[in-house]
Design a protein around this motif. Structure first.
Motif, PDB file in Angstrom:
ATOM      1  N   GLU A 150      -2.582  -1.086   8.552  1.00  0.00           N
ATOM      2  CA  GLU A 150      -2.588  -0.066   7.507  1.00  0.00           C
ATOM      3  C   GLU A 150      -3.698  -0.331   6.493  1.00  0.00           C
ATOM      4  O   GLU A 150      -4.091  -1.486   6.273  1.00  0.00           O
ATOM      5  CB  GLU A 150      -1.251  -0.033   6.759  1.00  0.00           C
ATOM      6  N   CYS A 172      -3.502   4.216   9.354  1.00  0.00           N
ATOM      7  CA  CYS A 172      -2.929   3.185  10.218  1.00  0.00           C
ATOM      8  C   CYS A 172      -3.719   3.215  11.518  1.00  0.00           C
ATOM      9  O   CYS A 172      -3.605   4.175  12.292  1.00  0.00           O
ATOM     10  CB  CYS A 172      -1.456   3.447  10.453  1.00  0.00           C
ATOM     11  N   TRP A 178       6.134   6.390   9.347  1.00  0.00           N
ATOM     12  CA  TRP A 178       5.828   5.686   8.105  1.00  0.00           C
ATOM     13  C   TRP A 178       7.156   5.329   7.423  1.00  0.00           C
ATOM     14  O   TRP A 178       8.058   6.171   7.333  1.00  0.00           O
ATOM     15  CB  TRP A 178       5.010   6.555   7.153  1.00  0.00           C
ATOM     16  N   LEU A 217      -1.229   9.272   6.371  1.00  0.00           N
ATOM     17  CA  LEU A 217      -0.201   9.786   5.465  1.00  0.00           C
ATOM     18  C   LEU A 217      -0.907  10.251   4.203  1.00  0.00           C
ATOM     19  O   LEU A 217      -1.396   9.433   3.421  1.00  0.00           O
ATOM     20  CB  LEU A 217       0.845   8.723   5.135  1.00  0.00           C
ATOM     21  N   TYR A 275       3.957   0.275   2.046  1.00  0.00           N
ATOM     22  CA  TYR A 275       4.071   1.287   3.090  1.00  0.00           C
ATOM     23  C   TYR A 275       3.696   0.695   4.433  1.00  0.00           C
ATOM     24  O   TYR A 275       2.644   0.051   4.562  1.00  0.00           O
ATOM     25  CB  TYR A 275       3.177   2.482   2.767  1.00  0.00           C
ATOM     26  N   CYS A 293       3.392   1.371   8.744  1.00  0.00           N
ATOM     27  CA  CYS A 293       3.410   2.276   9.879  1.00  0.00           C
ATOM     28  C   CYS A 293       4.093   1.567  11.046  1.00  0.00           C
ATOM     29  O   CYS A 293       4.111   0.330  11.114  1.00  0.00           O
ATOM     30  CB  CYS A 293       2.022   2.746  10.258  1.00  0.00           C
TER      31      CYS A 293
END
Length: 124
Positions: A6, A22, A36, A81, A94, A96
């Motif tokens: 990411e 990602c 995600w 995203l 965050y 993935c």
């Protein structure tokens, strides 16, 4: 094995936008459904968005619906995203994730491969 990396996380003011990426390697990216997830300090990891292997279907958590958009470029082996109208409560790491097959998946137990995460911090 699928490797996921990411990028794109940073500090942003509330109301701002970010796009996370990602990048996948190791297997045929288009064979994998992607998702995600995010984890805020002191909280469990939660679902954010998912997209099918072809990109034709997607699903969002209620908390981000209308603000976030998940997409993928199978030719570039990359998942995205797009996050708009960010709120302080979006602050989290965050991640993935990838799982072999069609459809979309909301449960993190359905995913086999995970990235290391990227930090998103939204200031008030």
């Amino acid at each position: 094995q699928v490797q996921l990396v990411e990028s794109g996380g940073r500090l942003v003011q509330a109301g701002g936008s970010l796009r996370l990426s990602c990048e996948a390697s190791g297997r045929t990216f288009s064979n994998y459904a992607m998702g995600w997830f995010r984890q805020a300090p002191g909280k469990e990891r939660e679902f954010v968005a998912a997209i099918s292997w072809s990109g034709d279907t997607s699903h969002y958590a209620d908390s981000v619906k209308g603000r976030f958009t998940v997409s993928r470029d199978n030719a570039e082996n990359t998942l995205y995203l797009q996050m708009n109208k960010l709120k302080p409560e979006d602050t989290a790491v965050y991640y993935c994730a990838a799982t072999y097959g069609s459809g979309w998946f909301q449960n993190e137990d359905d995913y086999d491969y995970w990235g290391q995460g990227t930090q998103v911090t939204v200031s008030p």
